[in-house]
Design an enzyme around this catalytic site. Structure first.
Site, PDB file in Angstrom:
ATOM      1  N   GLU A  74      -2.653  -4.005  -0.114  1.00  0.00           N
ATOM      2  CA  GLU A  74      -2.574  -2.450  -0.279  1.00  0.00           C
ATOM      3  C   GLU A  74      -3.731  -1.822  -1.488  1.00  0.00           C
ATOM      4  O   GLU A  74      -3.706  -0.577  -1.576  1.00  0.00           O
ATOM      5  CB  GLU A  74      -1.307  -1.970  -0.771  1.00  0.00           C
ATOM      6  CG  GLU A  74      -0.237  -2.725   0.308  1.00  0.00           C
ATOM      7  CD  GLU A  74      -0.242  -2.380   1.674  1.00  0.00           C
ATOM      8  OE1 GLU A  74      -1.263  -1.808   2.296  1.00  0.00           O
ATOM      9  OE2 GLU A  74       0.981  -2.225   2.320  1.00  0.00           O
ATOM     10  N   HIS A  93       4.238   0.664  -6.253  1.00  0.00           N
ATOM     11  CA  HIS A  93       4.769   0.534  -4.869  1.00  0.00           C
ATOM     12  C   HIS A  93       5.740  -0.676  -4.744  1.00  0.00           C
ATOM     13  O   HIS A  93       5.384  -1.700  -4.903  1.00  0.00           O
ATOM     14  CB  HIS A  93       3.559   0.544  -3.739  1.00  0.00           C
ATOM     15  CG  HIS A  93       3.932  -0.113  -2.488  1.00  0.00           C
ATOM     16  ND1 HIS A  93       4.811   0.741  -1.708  1.00  0.00           N
ATOM     17  CD2 HIS A  93       3.674  -1.109  -1.641  1.00  0.00           C
ATOM     18  CE1 HIS A  93       4.912   0.267  -0.517  1.00  0.00           C
ATOM     19  NE2 HIS A  93       4.265  -1.054  -0.494  1.00  0.00           N
ATOM     20  N   HIS A  95       9.360  -1.936  -2.452  1.00  0.00           N
ATOM     21  CA  HIS A  95      10.039  -2.075  -1.181  1.00  0.00           C
ATOM     22  C   HIS A  95      11.621  -1.951  -1.564  1.00  0.00           C
ATOM     23  O   HIS A  95      12.435  -2.741  -1.288  1.00  0.00           O
ATOM     24  CB  HIS A  95      10.045  -3.520  -0.218  1.00  0.00           C
ATOM     25  CG  HIS A  95       8.622  -3.404   0.138  1.00  0.00           C
ATOM     26  ND1 HIS A  95       8.149  -4.428   0.978  1.00  0.00           N
ATOM     27  CD2 HIS A  95       7.681  -2.585   0.041  1.00  0.00           C
ATOM     28  CE1 HIS A  95       6.826  -4.365   1.418  1.00  0.00           C
ATOM     29  NE2 HIS A  95       6.656  -3.047   0.980  1.00  0.00           N
ATOM     30  N   TYR A 120      15.986  16.009 -12.645  1.00  0.00           N
ATOM     31  CA  TYR A 120      15.358  14.953 -13.033  1.00  0.00           C
ATOM     32  C   TYR A 120      14.353  14.263 -11.550  1.00  0.00           C
ATOM     33  O   TYR A 120      13.198  14.079 -11.980  1.00  0.00           O
ATOM     34  CB  TYR A 120      15.838  13.693 -13.490  1.00  0.00           C
ATOM     35  CG  TYR A 120      15.572  13.853 -15.164  1.00  0.00           C
ATOM     36  CD1 TYR A 120      16.344  14.709 -15.628  1.00  0.00           C
ATOM     37  CD2 TYR A 120      14.755  13.349 -15.853  1.00  0.00           C
ATOM     38  CE1 TYR A 120      16.123  15.172 -17.074  1.00  0.00           C
ATOM     39  CE2 TYR A 120      14.812  13.356 -17.255  1.00  0.00           C
ATOM     40  CZ  TYR A 120      15.339  14.654 -17.840  1.00  0.00           C
ATOM     41  OH  TYR A 120      15.163  14.564 -19.121  1.00  0.00           O
ATOM     42  N   HIS A 160       8.455   1.388   5.321  1.00  0.00           N
ATOM     43  CA  HIS A 160       7.993   0.765   4.559  1.00  0.00           C
ATOM     44  C   HIS A 160       8.407   0.960   2.836  1.00  0.00           C
ATOM     45  O   HIS A 160       9.336  -0.074   2.501  1.00  0.00           O
ATOM     46  CB  HIS A 160       6.744   1.016   4.694  1.00  0.00           C
ATOM     47  CG  HIS A 160       5.744  -0.118   4.029  1.00  0.00           C
ATOM     48  ND1 HIS A 160       4.306  -0.081   4.253  1.00  0.00           N
ATOM     49  CD2 HIS A 160       5.954  -0.781   2.662  1.00  0.00           C
ATOM     50  CE1 HIS A 160       3.797  -0.952   3.347  1.00  0.00           C
ATOM     51  NE2 HIS A 160       4.656  -1.341   2.363  1.00  0.00           N
TER      52      HIS A 160
HETATM   53  P1  13P Z   1       0.752  -7.619  -1.389  1.00  0.00           P
HETATM   54  O1  13P Z   1       1.550  -8.995  -1.430  1.00  0.00           O
HETATM   55  O2  13P Z   1      -0.558  -7.977  -0.444  1.00  0.00           O
HETATM   56  O3  13P Z   1       0.517  -6.839  -2.311  1.00  0.00           O
HETATM   57  O4  13P Z   1       1.738  -6.732  -0.142  1.00  0.00           O
HETATM   58  C1  13P Z   1       3.104  -6.460  -0.560  1.00  0.00           C
HETATM   59  C2  13P Z   1       3.561  -5.284   0.112  1.00  0.00           C
HETATM   60  O5  13P Z   1       4.130  -4.637  -0.603  1.00  0.00           O
HETATM   61  C3  13P Z   1       2.900  -4.721   1.173  1.00  0.00           C
HETATM   62  O6  13P Z   1       3.071  -3.318   1.297  1.00  0.00           O
END
Ligand code: 13P
Length: 213
Positions: A74, A93, A95, A120, A160
């Site tokens: 990314e 970023h 998940h 906040y 995502h």
């Molecule tokens: P990477 O391991 O390449 O950073 O990918 C992980 C991820 O969060 C993809 O969105």
């Protein structure tokens, strides 16, 4: 911030996010922009819980690897955000569970997918647009992210997870945590009739504290 300190910060915040269970497996990536415009970004397939400073990837503005391990797939969306947001120096970023759950819902208004539940959230995150789904690493994803970054510090990638940028890594991590908490509140509130902040209250926050930049 010099490169060595930035590498240490990425290791420290990666471990913190992993310990707080906001990162799991090898999901997620962090980056910091250096003074020359190149970025430090976590290596692909690395666990944020076990980063090593010297292995963190340094990538040029054009996406070329300058040092360290192969970068996150990314890296291109990180570069796209930095290109559009001159004040941004760090990106988170992840998940994390509640945010990703929000990213999997149908949203009638893709321009802002979470209600302004708390001050906040408004102050740290601001409006949260939904970016359409593309496969992780797809250059089209980086393009769509760059487009959303023109007017937003944070955004949600469909099916995502979120991307949050800020002037420092500490601020980006703090804003990410705020977003995850709002997502959690959103599910706790569920079907109950909610009372979000009024437009006037949001405007007042943006006037007093400045819009989330
Ligand atoms: P990477 O391991 O390449 O950073 O990918 C992980 C991820 O969060 C993809 O969105």
């Amino acid at each position: 911030m010099d490169e060595a300190t930035a590498r240490q910060e990425i290791v420290r915040y990666g471990a913190l996010l992993y310990e707080r269970k906001l990162a799991h497996g090898s999901a997620g990536n962090l980056s910091v922009r250096l003074a020359d415009g190149s970025i430090l970004v976590t290596p692909t397939n690395s666990s944020l819980g076990g980063l090593e400073a010297h292995r963190i990837s340094r990538v040029s503005v054009d996406g070329d690897l300058l040092s360290g391990d192969p970068p996150s797939k990314e890296a291109f969306f990180h570069l796209a955000v930095y290109q559009e947001r001159p004040k941004a120096r760090a990106i988170v970023h992840l998940h994390s569970t509640y945010s990703v759950a929000v990213s999997c819902l149908c949203h009638e208004d893709a321009s802002d997918i979470l209600p302004p539940l708390t001050a906040y959230h408004v102050m740290r995150v601001g409006k949260l647009p939904l970016v359409p789904y593309y496969r992780p690493g797809d250059r089209k994803l980086a393009q769509a992210v760059g487009h959303a970054a023109k007017d937003h510090r944070a955004m949600m990638l469909a099916n995502h997870g979120p991307i949050v940028s800020a002037p420092t890594l500490a601020e980006a991590v703090g804003a990410y945590e705020e977003l995850e908490e709002t997502a959690k509140l959103f599910f706790i509130l569920g079907e109950r009739k909610i009372s979000p902040l009024t437009c006037e209250a949001v405007e007042e926050l943006n006037t007093v504290f400045g819009p989330a930049a």
